[in-house]
Scaffold this active site. Structure first.
Site, PDB file in Angstrom:
ATOM      1  N   HIS A 264     -14.903  28.164  -0.860  1.00 60.07           N
ATOM      2  CA  HIS A 264     -15.983  27.712  -1.748  1.00 60.07           C
ATOM      3  C   HIS A 264     -17.287  27.549  -0.976  1.00 60.07           C
ATOM      4  O   HIS A 264     -17.324  27.542   0.269  1.00 60.07           O
ATOM      5  CB  HIS A 264     -15.605  26.409  -2.444  1.00 60.07           C
ATOM      6  CG  HIS A 264     -15.419  25.244  -1.534  1.00 60.07           C
ATOM      7  ND1 HIS A 264     -16.465  24.502  -1.032  1.00 60.07           N
ATOM      8  CD2 HIS A 264     -14.290  24.659  -1.027  1.00 60.07           C
ATOM      9  CE1 HIS A 264     -16.001  23.529  -0.265  1.00 60.07           C
ATOM     10  NE2 HIS A 264     -14.684  23.613  -0.248  1.00 60.07           N
TER      11      HIS A 264
ATOM     12  N   CYS B 216     -10.197  23.330   3.260  1.00 63.73           N
ATOM     13  CA  CYS B 216     -10.802  24.462   2.569  1.00 63.73           C
ATOM     14  C   CYS B 216     -11.536  25.368   3.550  1.00 63.73           C
ATOM     15  O   CYS B 216     -11.818  24.979   4.686  1.00 63.73           O
ATOM     16  CB  CYS B 216     -11.777  23.968   1.497  1.00 63.73           C
ATOM     17  SG  CYS B 216     -10.963  23.176   0.090  1.00 63.73           S
TER      18      CYS B 216
END
Length: 412
Positions: A341, A359
């Protein structure tokens, strides 16, 4: 004294009487009710007796389940046999006219060849011939059981174009408890690919049945899936009631490689490198380090709110490291909370160090390009971490080599 003429007259009368008696044929004593025929013989008068009604002998059929039975298990075969006579055509159908297959064996026993639907009334129609040739058609009706729990499932993907790493997924809402029950499910599901491609079914756990090709899909492959699972048992008093089907197309080969030590991601399409990005992955630690292994993009979300209390394991509100933040251009890689992301707050660390909670952080423009050029089923390979990616933490079919994957089958 009588006169002579008077005596002659009396004799004449007696003679005439005898002649008349002989001409009228008077029956001898004991012959009343009989007739004398022309030859003088006595014949009996015929007595009228009613003819007996012919008695038919139809075949005797042994039917299982019995007529008007209720609570019949859908996965138990229906049988019909003639204990006398010959069994003819047999039809088994529900109230809508949908028939159930079946055939007679060499010993003359008809057996249904498919499972039934729960909570359904069925009628057997049976032709037969009795020992004397009498032909009859009879019927018998029964009702299958009503489950205490109806087992449900979904098919993924549900149409569209997917990446080369996307398996066929049959995802049950509750577990298929025993290996034997999972084997019955596996026997009935079917995958057809054009062009043909070798592959196999396997279970990640008792809820997730998946079919993957031996290697990544050929780009352009057309895939059709059918799951005629009605009537199968998945647990105590738990039965499947519905069938389903889906189809999808495989797009181009998009495979990205993340080197967590070099802090880079190289994106390749059909084997050709398109872009190399600077990234920052999970910082060192048993709960934050990004998992090592071959992952599949599960879903795309342009904007979500990330809350660390939803991670696996969670970081609850008030605990060190807790966060709740809005993010853009999100590509989910695991059910445990790993995404690729946009992370404008970590741009300075991207390409040099790992600072996230697991992440893969990218610069906003890079993340937007990645989002727009990726689809569900694309492959992302991670290397350089000591924390392994476990199959059930995402779409973990590529954790196994093909031999290992086939060992995940309930039929193995």
């Amino acid at each position: 004294m009588r006169s002579r003429s008077a005596g002659r007259f009396a004799v004449a009368l007696v003679a005439l009487s005898l002649v008349l008696s002989a001409c009228q044929g008077i029956a001898p004593a004991g012959t009343a009710g009989r007739a004398v025929n022309g030859s003088g013989l006595i014949s009996a008068t015929p007595t009228v007796t009613p003819s007996p009604t012919p008695t038919s002998t139809p075949a005797v059929l042994d039917v299982f389940p019995a007529d008007l039975a209720t609570g019949f298990a859908p996965n138990v075969p229906v049988t019909v046999r003639a204990s006398s006579g010959v069994l003819g055509a047999v039809t088994l159908a529900d109230a809508k006219g949908q028939t159930v297959g079946g055939k007679a064996s060499s010993d003359g026993v008809w057996t249904s060849s498919d499972v039934l639907r729960p909570s359904t009334v069925y009628t057997l129609t049976m032709a037969s011939t009795g020992p004397d040739g009498t032909e009859t058609t009879t019927s018998s009706t029964f009702t299958t059981l009503t489950p205490k729990v109806t087992a449900t499932y979904g098919l993924i993907p549900r149409g569209g174009v997917v990446g080369v790493g996307m398996p066929v997924i049959v995802q049950f809402d509750t577990g298929v408890i025993t290996k034997a029950q999972r084997a019955e499910v596996e026997k009935r599901v079917k995958v057809t690919t054009v062009p043909a491609q070798e592959g196999a079914w396997g279970w990640l756990d008792n809820r997730q049945l998946m079919w993957r090709p031996k290697n990544y899909w050929f780009p352009g492959t057309k895939v059709t899936v059918s799951t005629p699972l009605h009537g199968l048992q998945t647990g105590a008093d738990k039965w499947i009631a519905a069938d389903d089907q889906t189809s999808f197309t495989v797009g181009s080969s998009m495979v990205s490689s993340v080197d967590m030590k070099a802090h880079t991601m190289i994106v390749r399409r059909d084997g050709v490198a398109l872009r190399t990005f600077k990234v920052s992955t999970g910082k060192p630690g048993p709960l934050t380090e990004t998992r090592n292994g071959v992952k599949v993009i599960i879903e795309r979300n342009s904007a979500i709110t990330m809350d660390s209390s939803t991670l696996v394991p969670p970081i609850p509100k008030g605990a060190p490291g807790y966060y709740k933040i809005d993010t853009k251009w999100n590509l989910r890689l695991t059910w445990t909370g790993e995404f690729i992301h946009s992370a404008p707050w970590s741009v300075n660390a991207q390409g040099t160090q790992n600072v996230s909670h697991g992440c893969t952080n990218m610069a906003p423009a890079d993340a937007e390009w990645m989002f727009n050029n990726s689809r569900m089923g694309d492959i992302v390979k991670f290397t350089g971490s000591s924390r392994p990616f476990r199959p059930t933490e995402g779409i973990g079919v590529w954790v196994y080599d093909f031999v290992g994957w086939k060992a995940q089958s309930a039929l193995a």
